[in-house]
Design a protein around this motif. Structure first.
Motif, PDB file in Angstrom:
ATOM      1  N   ALA A  63      -3.830   9.707  -3.670  1.00  6.85           N
ATOM      2  CA  ALA A  63      -2.590   9.142  -3.125  1.00  6.85           C
ATOM      3  C   ALA A  63      -2.711   8.523  -1.735  1.00  6.85           C
ATOM      4  O   ALA A  63      -2.207   7.416  -1.505  1.00  6.85           O
ATOM      5  N   PRO A  64      -3.357   9.160  -0.765  1.00  6.43           N
ATOM      6  CA  PRO A  64      -3.378   8.566   0.587  1.00  6.43           C
ATOM      7  C   PRO A  64      -4.055   7.206   0.664  1.00  6.43           C
ATOM      8  O   PRO A  64      -3.781   6.432   1.587  1.00  6.43           O
ATOM      9  N   PHE A  65      -4.907   6.902  -0.301  1.00  9.72           N
ATOM     10  CA  PHE A  65      -5.694   5.680  -0.201  1.00  9.72           C
ATOM     11  C   PHE A  65      -4.882   4.419  -0.497  1.00  9.72           C
ATOM     12  O   PHE A  65      -5.309   3.317  -0.161  1.00  9.72           O
ATOM     13  N   GLY A  66      -3.720   4.562  -1.119  1.00  7.73           N
ATOM     14  CA  GLY A  66      -2.840   3.400  -1.271  1.00  7.73           C
ATOM     15  C   GLY A  66      -2.339   2.927   0.076  1.00  7.73           C
ATOM     16  O   GLY A  66      -2.468   1.746   0.431  1.00  7.73           O
ATOM     17  N   TRP A  67      -1.765   3.851   0.858  1.00  8.76           N
ATOM     18  CA  TRP A  67      -1.258   3.479   2.181  1.00  8.76           C
ATOM     19  C   TRP A  67      -2.392   3.070   3.108  1.00  8.76           C
ATOM     20  O   TRP A  67      -2.279   2.078   3.842  1.00  8.76           O
ATOM     21  N   ILE A  68      -3.515   3.812   3.077  1.00 10.60           N
ATOM     22  CA  ILE A  68      -4.648   3.487   3.958  1.00 10.60           C
ATOM     23  C   ILE A  68      -5.172   2.089   3.654  1.00 10.60           C
ATOM     24  O   ILE A  68      -5.428   1.291   4.566  1.00 10.60           O
TER      25      ILE A  68
ATOM     26  N   VAL B  35      -7.070   1.275  -5.334  1.00  9.82           N
ATOM     27  CA  VAL B  35      -7.279   0.212  -4.340  1.00  9.82           C
ATOM     28  C   VAL B  35      -7.580  -1.113  -5.026  1.00  9.82           C
ATOM     29  O   VAL B  35      -7.014  -2.155  -4.667  1.00  9.82           O
ATOM     30  N   ASN B  36      -8.454  -1.092  -6.012  1.00  4.91           N
ATOM     31  CA  ASN B  36      -8.800  -2.343  -6.708  1.00  4.91           C
ATOM     32  C   ASN B  36      -7.608  -2.908  -7.461  1.00  4.91           C
ATOM     33  O   ASN B  36      -7.370  -4.119  -7.441  1.00  4.91           O
ATOM     34  N   GLY B  37      -6.856  -2.041  -8.124  1.00  2.65           N
ATOM     35  CA  GLY B  37      -5.700  -2.512  -8.879  1.00  2.65           C
ATOM     36  C   GLY B  37      -4.618  -3.098  -8.001  1.00  2.65           C
ATOM     37  O   GLY B  37      -3.863  -3.978  -8.433  1.00  2.65           O
ATOM     38  N   THR B  38      -4.548  -2.629  -6.753  1.00  3.05           N
ATOM     39  CA  THR B  38      -3.513  -3.104  -5.837  1.00  3.05           C
ATOM     40  C   THR B  38      -3.948  -4.329  -5.051  1.00  3.05           C
ATOM     41  O   THR B  38      -3.146  -5.250  -4.831  1.00  3.05           O
ATOM     42  N   PHE B  39      -5.224  -4.389  -4.631  1.00  3.02           N
ATOM     43  CA  PHE B  39      -5.616  -5.409  -3.655  1.00  3.02           C
ATOM     44  C   PHE B  39      -6.710  -6.370  -4.119  1.00  3.02           C
ATOM     45  O   PHE B  39      -7.050  -7.302  -3.383  1.00  3.02           O
TER      46      PHE B  39
ATOM     47  N   TYR C 255     -11.234  -5.209   4.071  1.00  3.06           N
ATOM     48  CA  TYR C 255     -11.430  -3.825   4.492  1.00  3.06           C
ATOM     49  C   TYR C 255     -11.127  -2.787   3.408  1.00  3.06           C
ATOM     50  O   TYR C 255     -11.785  -1.744   3.353  1.00  3.06           O
ATOM     51  N   PRO C 256     -10.125  -3.016   2.527  1.00  4.15           N
ATOM     52  CA  PRO C 256      -9.923  -2.018   1.459  1.00  4.15           C
ATOM     53  C   PRO C 256     -11.164  -1.787   0.603  1.00  4.15           C
ATOM     54  O   PRO C 256     -11.381  -0.682   0.083  1.00  4.15           O
ATOM     55  N   PHE C 257     -12.004  -2.809   0.494  1.00  2.00           N
ATOM     56  CA  PHE C 257     -13.178  -2.687  -0.363  1.00  2.00           C
ATOM     57  C   PHE C 257     -14.372  -2.123   0.399  1.00  2.00           C
ATOM     58  O   PHE C 257     -15.333  -1.658  -0.218  1.00  2.00           O
ATOM     59  N   VAL C 258     -14.315  -2.154   1.715  1.00  2.00           N
ATOM     60  CA  VAL C 258     -15.250  -1.352   2.509  1.00  2.00           C
ATOM     61  C   VAL C 258     -14.932   0.125   2.275  1.00  2.00           C
ATOM     62  O   VAL C 258     -15.833   0.959   2.105  1.00  2.00           O
ATOM     63  N   LEU C 259     -13.637   0.436   2.231  1.00  2.00           N
ATOM     64  CA  LEU C 259     -13.202   1.805   1.957  1.00  2.00           C
ATOM     65  C   LEU C 259     -13.670   2.272   0.583  1.00  2.00           C
ATOM     66  O   LEU C 259     -14.195   3.387   0.440  1.00  2.00           O
TER      67      LEU C 259
ATOM     68  N   GLY D  90       0.809  -1.207   0.000  1.00  2.00           N
ATOM     69  CA  GLY D  90       0.000   0.000   0.000  1.00  2.00           C
ATOM     70  C   GLY D  90       0.845   1.261   0.000  1.00  2.00           C
ATOM     71  O   GLY D  90       0.512   2.249  -0.670  1.00  2.00           O
ATOM     72  N   LEU D  91       1.950   1.238   0.752  1.00  2.00           N
ATOM     73  CA  LEU D  91       2.859   2.386   0.786  1.00  2.00           C
ATOM     74  C   LEU D  91       3.448   2.653  -0.598  1.00  2.00           C
ATOM     75  O   LEU D  91       3.558   3.808  -1.027  1.00  2.00           O
ATOM     76  N   LEU D  92       3.815   1.592  -1.301  1.00  3.24           N
ATOM     77  CA  LEU D  92       4.345   1.756  -2.660  1.00  3.24           C
ATOM     78  C   LEU D  92       3.309   2.380  -3.583  1.00  3.24           C
ATOM     79  O   LEU D  92       3.642   3.204  -4.436  1.00  3.24           O
ATOM     80  N   ALA D  93       2.047   1.998  -3.408  1.00  9.86           N
ATOM     81  CA  ALA D  93       0.987   2.590  -4.230  1.00  9.86           C
ATOM     82  C   ALA D  93       0.867   4.084  -3.963  1.00  9.86           C
ATOM     83  O   ALA D  93       0.699   4.889  -4.892  1.00  9.86           O
TER      84      ALA D  93
END
Length: 434
Positions: A380-385, A249-253, A396-400, A55-58
Protein backbone atom coordinates in the motif's frame (compact mmCIF):
# COMPACT_ATOMS: atom_id res chain seq x y z
CA UNK A 1 -9.68 -36.46 -25.80
CA UNK A 2 -7.26 -34.47 -27.94
CA UNK A 3 -3.69 -35.14 -26.85
CA UNK A 4 -1.33 -32.18 -26.72
CA UNK A 5 2.42 -32.21 -26.21
CA UNK A 6 2.64 -28.82 -24.53
CA UNK A 7 1.85 -29.31 -20.80
CA UNK A 8 0.09 -25.96 -20.51
CA UNK A 9 -2.12 -26.60 -23.54
CA UNK A 10 -2.82 -30.12 -22.29
CA UNK A 11 -3.88 -28.76 -18.91
CA UNK A 12 -6.17 -26.26 -20.64
CA UNK A 13 -7.89 -29.04 -22.60
CA UNK A 14 -8.19 -31.40 -19.63
CA UNK A 15 -9.54 -28.92 -17.07
CA UNK A 16 -12.89 -29.86 -15.59
CA UNK A 17 -15.30 -28.40 -13.06
CA UNK A 18 -14.52 -25.16 -11.28
CA UNK A 19 -10.94 -24.78 -12.60
CA UNK A 20 -12.32 -24.87 -16.16
CA UNK A 21 -15.11 -22.41 -15.33
CA UNK A 22 -12.68 -19.95 -13.76
CA UNK A 23 -10.02 -20.21 -16.47
CA UNK A 24 -12.33 -20.31 -19.49
CA UNK A 25 -14.32 -17.22 -18.46
CA UNK A 26 -11.22 -15.17 -17.69
CA UNK A 27 -10.71 -13.90 -21.30
CA UNK A 28 -13.83 -11.74 -20.85
CA UNK A 29 -11.56 -9.55 -18.73
CA UNK A 30 -10.09 -8.48 -22.07
CA UNK A 31 -13.37 -7.16 -23.38
CA UNK A 32 -13.96 -5.25 -20.16
CA UNK A 33 -11.26 -3.91 -17.84
CA UNK A 34 -8.25 -4.65 -20.06
CA UNK A 35 -9.58 -2.19 -22.65
CA UNK A 36 -9.70 0.73 -20.23
CA UNK A 37 -6.85 0.12 -17.77
CA UNK A 38 -4.15 1.48 -20.13
CA UNK A 39 -5.93 4.83 -19.99
CA UNK A 40 -6.85 4.94 -16.28
CA UNK A 41 -3.99 7.16 -15.08
CA UNK A 42 -3.85 9.46 -18.12
CA UNK A 43 -7.65 9.83 -17.85
CA UNK A 44 -7.13 11.13 -14.30
CA UNK A 45 -4.45 13.54 -15.54
CA UNK A 46 -6.84 14.77 -18.25
CA UNK A 47 -9.44 15.56 -15.57
CA UNK A 48 -6.95 17.67 -13.64
CA UNK A 49 -5.58 15.27 -11.03
CA UNK A 50 -1.92 15.56 -10.02
CA UNK A 51 0.65 12.75 -9.90
CA UNK A 52 0.61 12.79 -6.09
CA UNK A 53 -3.21 12.46 -6.08
CA UNK A 54 -3.02 9.51 -8.47
CA UNK A 55 -0.49 7.82 -6.21
CA UNK A 56 -2.60 8.60 -3.15
CA UNK A 57 -5.61 6.95 -4.80
CA UNK A 58 -3.52 3.85 -5.45
CA UNK A 59 -2.56 3.71 -1.78
CA UNK A 60 -6.17 4.31 -0.64
CA UNK A 61 -7.30 1.50 -2.91
CA UNK A 62 -4.73 -0.80 -1.33
CA UNK A 63 -5.81 0.15 2.20
CA UNK A 64 -9.43 -0.50 1.24
CA UNK A 65 -8.32 -3.90 -0.02
CA UNK A 66 -6.70 -4.56 3.36
CA UNK A 67 -10.03 -4.03 5.17
CA UNK A 68 -12.02 -6.08 2.66
CA UNK A 69 -9.29 -8.70 2.51
CA UNK A 70 -9.43 -9.32 6.26
CA UNK A 71 -13.19 -9.81 6.03
CA UNK A 72 -12.82 -11.92 2.91
CA UNK A 73 -12.09 -15.17 4.71
CA UNK A 74 -15.16 -14.86 6.93
CA UNK A 75 -17.44 -13.88 4.04
CA UNK A 76 -16.10 -16.66 1.82
CA UNK A 77 -16.61 -19.31 4.49
CA UNK A 78 -20.08 -18.07 5.45
CA UNK A 79 -21.55 -17.51 1.97
CA UNK A 80 -19.49 -20.06 0.07
CA UNK A 81 -16.89 -19.57 -2.66
CA UNK A 82 -19.37 -19.41 -5.54
CA UNK A 83 -21.89 -16.92 -4.10
CA UNK A 84 -19.17 -14.68 -2.64
CA UNK A 85 -17.41 -14.47 -6.00
CA UNK A 86 -20.61 -13.44 -7.77
CA UNK A 87 -21.80 -10.77 -5.31
CA UNK A 88 -18.44 -9.19 -4.64
CA UNK A 89 -17.44 -9.11 -8.30
CA UNK A 90 -20.49 -6.89 -8.80
CA UNK A 91 -19.48 -4.68 -5.87
CA UNK A 92 -15.79 -4.56 -6.77
CA UNK A 93 -16.02 -4.04 -10.53
CA UNK A 94 -19.47 -3.23 -11.91
CA UNK A 95 -20.28 -0.44 -9.43
CA UNK A 96 -16.84 1.29 -9.59
CA UNK A 97 -16.88 1.16 -13.40
CA UNK A 98 -20.13 3.11 -13.40
CA UNK A 99 -18.62 5.69 -11.00
CA UNK A 100 -15.46 5.98 -13.11
CA UNK A 101 -17.56 6.43 -16.25
CA UNK A 102 -19.15 9.58 -14.80
CA UNK A 103 -16.14 10.85 -12.80
CA UNK A 104 -15.50 14.59 -12.78
CA UNK A 105 -12.88 15.11 -10.06
CA UNK A 106 -10.75 13.52 -7.34
CA UNK A 107 -13.75 12.66 -5.14
CA UNK A 108 -15.36 10.41 -7.74
CA UNK A 109 -12.14 8.46 -8.03
CA UNK A 110 -11.84 8.29 -4.25
CA UNK A 111 -15.30 6.70 -3.89
CA UNK A 112 -14.59 4.24 -6.71
CA UNK A 113 -11.22 3.30 -5.18
CA UNK A 114 -12.79 2.60 -1.80
CA UNK A 115 -15.50 0.37 -3.31
CA UNK A 116 -13.04 -1.30 -5.67
CA UNK A 117 -11.18 -2.57 -2.58
CA UNK A 118 -13.85 -5.28 -2.38
CA UNK A 119 -11.88 -7.05 -5.11
CA UNK A 120 -9.86 -8.69 -2.33
CA UNK A 121 -12.94 -10.53 -1.11
CA UNK A 122 -13.65 -11.95 -4.53
CA UNK A 123 -9.95 -12.59 -5.19
CA UNK A 124 -9.91 -14.82 -2.11
CA UNK A 125 -13.17 -16.62 -2.96
CA UNK A 126 -12.26 -16.94 -6.65
CA UNK A 127 -8.86 -18.46 -5.82
CA UNK A 128 -10.55 -20.98 -3.51
CA UNK A 129 -13.19 -21.74 -6.14
CA UNK A 130 -10.51 -22.33 -8.75
CA UNK A 131 -7.94 -24.45 -6.90
CA UNK A 132 -9.66 -26.26 -4.01
CA UNK A 133 -10.93 -29.11 -6.20
CA UNK A 134 -7.87 -29.10 -8.46
CA UNK A 135 -4.98 -31.55 -8.34
CA UNK A 136 -1.98 -30.13 -6.49
CA UNK A 137 0.39 -30.67 -9.40
CA UNK A 138 -1.93 -28.62 -11.62
CA UNK A 139 -1.80 -25.43 -9.53
CA UNK A 140 1.17 -23.73 -11.19
CA UNK A 141 -0.22 -24.51 -14.64
CA UNK A 142 -3.69 -23.26 -13.67
CA UNK A 143 -2.23 -19.92 -12.58
CA UNK A 144 -0.19 -19.87 -15.79
CA UNK A 145 -3.43 -20.31 -17.77
CA UNK A 146 -5.04 -17.44 -15.82
CA UNK A 147 -2.14 -15.21 -16.79
CA UNK A 148 -2.35 -16.38 -20.40
CA UNK A 149 -6.09 -15.66 -20.47
CA UNK A 150 -5.50 -12.15 -19.14
CA UNK A 151 -2.72 -11.59 -21.65
CA UNK A 152 -4.76 -12.83 -24.59
CA UNK A 153 -7.45 -10.37 -23.60
CA UNK A 154 -5.09 -7.49 -24.41
CA UNK A 155 -5.38 -8.43 -28.09
CA UNK A 156 -8.56 -6.36 -28.09
CA UNK A 157 -6.53 -3.22 -27.30
CA UNK A 158 -6.80 -1.82 -30.87
CA UNK A 159 -10.53 -1.37 -30.25
CA UNK A 160 -9.72 1.08 -27.46
CA UNK A 161 -7.06 2.81 -29.55
CA UNK A 162 -9.53 3.26 -32.42
CA UNK A 163 -12.14 4.71 -30.07
CA UNK A 164 -9.66 7.19 -28.56
CA UNK A 165 -8.43 8.23 -32.01
CA UNK A 166 -11.99 8.86 -33.20
CA UNK A 167 -13.58 10.46 -30.12
CA UNK A 168 -10.70 11.80 -28.05
CA UNK A 169 -9.39 10.56 -24.72
CA UNK A 170 -12.08 11.62 -22.25
CA UNK A 171 -15.30 10.55 -24.05
CA UNK A 172 -13.70 7.33 -25.27
CA UNK A 173 -12.59 6.31 -21.77
CA UNK A 174 -16.07 7.00 -20.36
CA UNK A 175 -17.56 4.69 -23.00
CA UNK A 176 -14.95 2.04 -22.21
CA UNK A 177 -15.86 2.12 -18.52
CA UNK A 178 -19.55 1.61 -19.32
CA UNK A 179 -18.60 -1.28 -21.58
CA UNK A 180 -16.45 -2.75 -18.78
CA UNK A 181 -19.41 -2.68 -16.37
CA UNK A 182 -21.65 -4.54 -18.84
CA UNK A 183 -19.10 -7.19 -19.89
CA UNK A 184 -18.01 -7.84 -16.30
CA UNK A 185 -21.64 -8.45 -15.39
CA UNK A 186 -21.89 -11.02 -18.19
CA UNK A 187 -18.69 -12.69 -16.94
CA UNK A 188 -20.03 -12.83 -13.37
CA UNK A 189 -23.31 -14.46 -14.40
CA UNK A 190 -21.59 -16.96 -16.71
CA UNK A 191 -19.10 -18.06 -14.03
CA UNK A 192 -21.86 -18.44 -11.44
CA UNK A 193 -23.97 -20.64 -13.71
CA UNK A 194 -21.01 -22.78 -14.82
CA UNK A 195 -19.40 -23.37 -11.39
CA UNK A 196 -20.38 -25.34 -8.29
CA UNK A 197 -19.50 -24.91 -4.64
CA UNK A 198 -16.23 -26.66 -3.74
CA UNK A 199 -16.04 -29.60 -1.34
CA UNK A 200 -14.05 -27.57 1.17
CA UNK A 201 -16.46 -24.68 0.70
CA UNK A 202 -19.37 -26.91 1.69
CA UNK A 203 -17.44 -28.03 4.78
CA UNK A 204 -16.68 -24.44 5.82
CA UNK A 205 -20.26 -23.26 5.20
CA UNK A 206 -21.55 -26.03 7.47
CA UNK A 207 -18.90 -25.30 10.11
CA UNK A 208 -19.65 -21.55 10.25
CA UNK A 209 -23.44 -21.83 10.11
CA UNK A 210 -24.93 -20.26 13.23
CA UNK A 211 -21.67 -18.64 14.34
CA UNK A 212 -21.55 -14.92 15.04
CA UNK A 213 -19.18 -12.56 13.27
CA UNK A 214 -17.14 -12.27 16.49
CA UNK A 215 -16.79 -16.03 16.74
CA UNK A 216 -15.63 -16.14 13.14
CA UNK A 217 -13.15 -13.31 13.75
CA UNK A 218 -11.82 -15.22 16.75
CA UNK A 219 -11.10 -18.08 14.35
CA UNK A 220 -8.40 -15.94 12.78
CA UNK A 221 -6.22 -16.63 15.83
CA UNK A 222 -5.81 -20.22 14.73
CA UNK A 223 -5.16 -19.14 11.15
CA UNK A 224 -2.53 -16.67 12.40
CA UNK A 225 -0.85 -19.50 14.28
CA UNK A 226 -0.67 -21.58 11.10
CA UNK A 227 0.73 -18.60 9.22
CA UNK A 228 3.34 -17.66 11.82
CA UNK A 229 4.60 -21.24 12.18
CA UNK A 230 5.24 -21.57 8.46
CA UNK A 231 8.53 -20.27 7.10
CA UNK A 232 7.23 -21.13 3.65
CA UNK A 233 4.25 -18.84 4.13
CA UNK A 234 6.53 -16.00 5.24
CA UNK A 235 8.62 -16.45 2.11
CA UNK A 236 5.48 -16.53 -0.06
CA UNK A 237 4.25 -13.36 1.66
CA UNK A 238 7.51 -11.54 0.97
CA UNK A 239 7.61 -12.54 -2.68
CA UNK A 240 3.92 -11.69 -3.18
CA UNK A 241 4.15 -8.32 -1.38
CA UNK A 242 7.17 -7.21 -3.41
CA UNK A 243 5.49 -8.37 -6.62
CA UNK A 244 2.27 -6.56 -5.66
CA UNK A 245 4.16 -3.33 -4.97
CA UNK A 246 5.92 -3.49 -8.35
CA UNK A 247 2.63 -4.29 -10.12
CA UNK A 248 0.95 -1.36 -8.32
CA UNK A 249 3.61 1.13 -9.43
CA UNK A 250 3.77 -0.16 -13.00
CA UNK A 251 0.01 -0.32 -13.36
CA UNK A 252 -0.34 3.26 -12.14
CA UNK A 253 2.62 5.04 -13.75
CA UNK A 254 3.91 3.02 -16.73
CA UNK A 255 1.45 4.71 -19.09
CA UNK A 256 2.19 8.07 -17.47
CA UNK A 257 5.94 7.84 -18.10
CA UNK A 258 5.29 6.70 -21.68
CA UNK A 259 2.82 9.49 -22.37
CA UNK A 260 4.22 12.42 -20.39
CA UNK A 261 7.97 11.68 -20.29
CA UNK A 262 8.52 9.93 -23.62
CA UNK A 263 5.75 11.75 -25.54
CA UNK A 264 4.01 8.63 -26.84
CA UNK A 265 0.62 9.67 -28.33
CA UNK A 266 -2.45 8.66 -26.34
CA UNK A 267 -3.89 6.51 -29.11
CA UNK A 268 -0.73 4.34 -29.07
CA UNK A 269 -0.91 3.52 -25.35
CA UNK A 270 -3.10 0.36 -25.60
CA UNK A 271 -0.64 -1.23 -28.02
CA UNK A 272 2.02 -1.56 -25.34
CA UNK A 273 -0.08 -3.87 -23.11
CA UNK A 274 -1.06 -5.75 -26.25
CA UNK A 275 2.56 -6.35 -27.28
CA UNK A 276 3.49 -7.24 -23.69
CA UNK A 277 0.62 -9.72 -23.58
CA UNK A 278 1.49 -11.37 -26.90
CA UNK A 279 5.06 -11.83 -25.72
CA UNK A 280 3.89 -13.12 -22.34
CA UNK A 281 1.58 -15.71 -23.92
CA UNK A 282 4.43 -16.84 -26.17
CA UNK A 283 6.69 -17.30 -23.16
CA UNK A 284 4.01 -19.17 -21.21
CA UNK A 285 3.61 -21.71 -24.00
CA UNK A 286 7.33 -22.11 -24.67
CA UNK A 287 9.99 -21.17 -22.13
CA UNK A 288 8.12 -20.79 -18.82
CA UNK A 289 6.76 -24.38 -18.68
CA UNK A 290 10.34 -25.64 -18.98
CA UNK A 291 11.38 -23.48 -16.01
CA UNK A 292 8.49 -24.42 -13.71
CA UNK A 293 8.39 -28.20 -14.10
CA UNK A 294 11.25 -28.68 -11.64
CA UNK A 295 10.53 -29.95 -8.13
CA UNK A 296 11.74 -26.68 -6.62
CA UNK A 297 10.85 -23.23 -7.97
CA UNK A 298 13.76 -21.21 -6.53
CA UNK A 299 15.69 -20.82 -9.78
CA UNK A 300 12.58 -19.75 -11.68
CA UNK A 301 11.71 -17.17 -9.00
CA UNK A 302 15.23 -15.71 -9.08
CA UNK A 303 15.05 -15.52 -12.86
CA UNK A 304 11.69 -13.74 -12.69
CA UNK A 305 13.01 -11.07 -10.33
CA UNK A 306 16.23 -10.64 -12.35
CA UNK A 307 14.63 -10.28 -15.77
CA UNK A 308 11.91 -7.95 -14.48
CA UNK A 309 14.64 -5.83 -12.86
CA UNK A 310 16.42 -5.56 -16.22
CA UNK A 311 13.21 -4.32 -17.85
CA UNK A 312 12.71 -1.61 -15.21
CA UNK A 313 16.31 -0.44 -15.57
CA UNK A 314 15.89 -0.14 -19.34
CA UNK A 315 12.75 1.97 -18.85
CA UNK A 316 14.57 4.36 -16.51
CA UNK A 317 17.48 4.63 -18.97
CA UNK A 318 15.39 5.73 -21.98
CA UNK A 319 16.26 9.38 -22.78
CA UNK A 320 13.41 11.87 -22.38
CA UNK A 321 11.82 13.03 -25.65
CA UNK A 322 11.98 16.77 -26.35
CA UNK A 323 9.40 16.49 -29.12
CA UNK A 324 7.54 13.50 -30.53
CA UNK A 325 8.77 10.05 -29.54
CA UNK A 326 11.60 8.89 -31.81
CA UNK A 327 12.16 5.44 -33.35
CA UNK A 328 14.91 4.81 -30.80
CA UNK A 329 12.40 5.51 -28.01
CA UNK A 330 10.06 2.86 -29.38
CA UNK A 331 13.00 0.44 -29.79
CA UNK A 332 13.97 0.88 -26.13
CA UNK A 333 10.34 0.45 -25.08
CA UNK A 334 10.25 -2.75 -27.13
CA UNK A 335 13.22 -4.13 -25.18
CA UNK A 336 11.53 -3.09 -21.95
CA UNK A 337 8.31 -4.87 -22.97
CA UNK A 338 10.24 -8.02 -23.91
CA UNK A 339 11.93 -8.20 -20.51
CA UNK A 340 8.82 -7.21 -18.54
CA UNK A 341 6.56 -9.68 -20.32
CA UNK A 342 8.79 -12.55 -19.28
CA UNK A 343 9.83 -11.37 -15.82
CA UNK A 344 6.49 -9.98 -14.66
CA UNK A 345 4.54 -12.91 -16.12
CA UNK A 346 6.77 -15.45 -14.41
CA UNK A 347 6.62 -13.56 -11.10
CA UNK A 348 2.82 -13.25 -11.21
CA UNK A 349 2.35 -16.98 -11.68
CA UNK A 350 4.99 -17.91 -9.09
CA UNK A 351 3.85 -15.44 -6.42
CA UNK A 352 0.27 -16.73 -6.65
CA UNK A 353 1.42 -20.34 -6.76
CA UNK A 354 3.76 -19.99 -3.77
CA UNK A 355 0.93 -18.61 -1.64
CA UNK A 356 -1.33 -21.50 -2.68
CA UNK A 357 1.36 -24.18 -2.26
CA UNK A 358 2.35 -23.11 1.26
CA UNK A 359 -1.19 -22.71 2.66
CA UNK A 360 -2.91 -25.24 4.95
CA UNK A 361 -5.69 -26.78 2.77
CA UNK A 362 -8.10 -27.09 5.70
CA UNK A 363 -7.90 -23.36 6.50
CA UNK A 364 -7.27 -22.08 2.98
CA UNK A 365 -9.91 -19.33 3.03
CA UNK A 366 -8.90 -17.67 6.31
CA UNK A 367 -5.16 -18.15 5.89
CA UNK A 368 -5.24 -16.77 2.34
CA UNK A 369 -7.34 -13.84 3.55
CA UNK A 370 -4.69 -13.07 6.16
CA UNK A 371 -1.93 -13.50 3.59
CA UNK A 372 -3.60 -11.11 1.19
CA UNK A 373 -4.16 -8.61 4.00
CA UNK A 374 -0.46 -8.60 4.83
CA UNK A 375 0.44 -8.41 1.13
CA UNK A 376 -1.77 -5.36 0.63
CA UNK A 377 -0.42 -3.70 3.79
CA UNK A 378 3.11 -4.23 2.53
CA UNK A 379 2.35 -2.87 -0.95
CA UNK A 380 0.00 0.00 0.00
CA UNK A 381 2.56 2.73 0.85
CA UNK A 382 4.22 2.43 -2.54
CA UNK A 383 1.26 3.98 -4.36
CA UNK A 384 1.63 7.28 -2.52
CA UNK A 385 5.46 7.09 -2.53
CA UNK A 386 5.56 6.49 -6.29
CA UNK A 387 3.11 9.35 -6.87
CA UNK A 388 5.32 11.70 -4.86
CA UNK A 389 8.39 10.49 -6.78
CA UNK A 390 6.63 10.89 -10.14
CA UNK A 391 5.88 14.52 -9.27
CA UNK A 392 9.63 15.07 -9.01
CA UNK A 393 10.69 12.99 -12.01
CA UNK A 394 8.50 10.62 -14.01
CA UNK A 395 11.23 7.93 -14.05
CA UNK A 396 11.72 7.84 -10.27
CA UNK A 397 8.85 5.38 -9.59
CA UNK A 398 10.76 2.83 -11.66
CA UNK A 399 13.97 3.45 -9.75
CA UNK A 400 11.86 2.48 -6.74
CA UNK A 401 10.60 -0.72 -8.40
CA UNK A 402 14.18 -1.61 -9.34
CA UNK A 403 15.16 -1.40 -5.68
CA UNK A 404 12.18 -3.58 -4.69
CA UNK A 405 13.16 -6.22 -7.24
CA UNK A 406 16.72 -6.28 -5.89
CA UNK A 407 15.24 -6.88 -2.43
CA UNK A 408 13.26 -9.76 -3.93
CA UNK A 409 16.41 -11.30 -5.37
CA UNK A 410 18.14 -11.14 -1.99
CA UNK A 411 15.09 -12.56 -0.17
CA UNK A 412 14.77 -15.57 -2.47
CA UNK A 413 18.52 -16.20 -2.55
CA UNK A 414 18.88 -16.21 1.24
CA UNK A 415 15.50 -17.29 2.68
CA UNK A 416 14.11 -19.85 0.24
CA UNK A 417 11.92 -22.68 1.54
CA UNK A 418 11.28 -25.64 -0.82
CA UNK A 419 7.77 -25.88 -2.23
CA UNK A 420 7.81 -29.67 -2.63
CA UNK A 421 9.44 -32.55 -0.79
CA UNK A 422 10.52 -35.74 -2.48
CA UNK A 423 9.84 -38.19 0.32
CA UNK A 424 6.34 -39.28 1.34
CA UNK A 425 7.18 -38.62 4.99
CA UNK A 426 7.75 -34.99 4.10
CA UNK A 427 4.36 -34.42 2.48
CA UNK A 428 2.90 -32.83 5.59
CA UNK A 429 5.69 -30.25 5.63
CA UNK A 430 4.77 -28.68 2.31
CA UNK A 431 2.22 -26.35 3.88
CA UNK A 432 4.20 -25.80 7.04
CA UNK A 433 7.95 -26.44 6.68
CA UNK A 434 9.88 -25.99 9.91
Amino acid sequence: MIRARNPLWRTFLELRGNPRACVWTEPLWGLSMALVLPYASVFMLALGLQDAQIGLLATISMLSQVVFGLAGGIITDRLGRRVTTAWFDVIAWVIPCVVWAFAENFWFFLVASLVNGALQVTQNSWDCLMVEDAERDQITRIYSLVKVAADCSALFAPLAAFLVAQLGLEPAVRILYVNAAVVMLVKIIWLYLWSRETRQGQVRMAATRGQSVWQLLAGYRGALGLLFRSRGSFLALGVAALTAAVVLVNGTFWQVVASEHLNVPHEFLPYFPMVRSVLSVTFFFTLIPLLTTAVDLKRATLLGFGVHLAGQVVLVAIPAADGAATPSTYAFLGVCLLLDSFGAGLLFMLSESLVALHVDPGERSRVMALQRTFIMLGAAPFGWISGWLSGIDRTYPFVLTSVLLVVGLVLVATRWVPTHHAGPDDAALVADPA
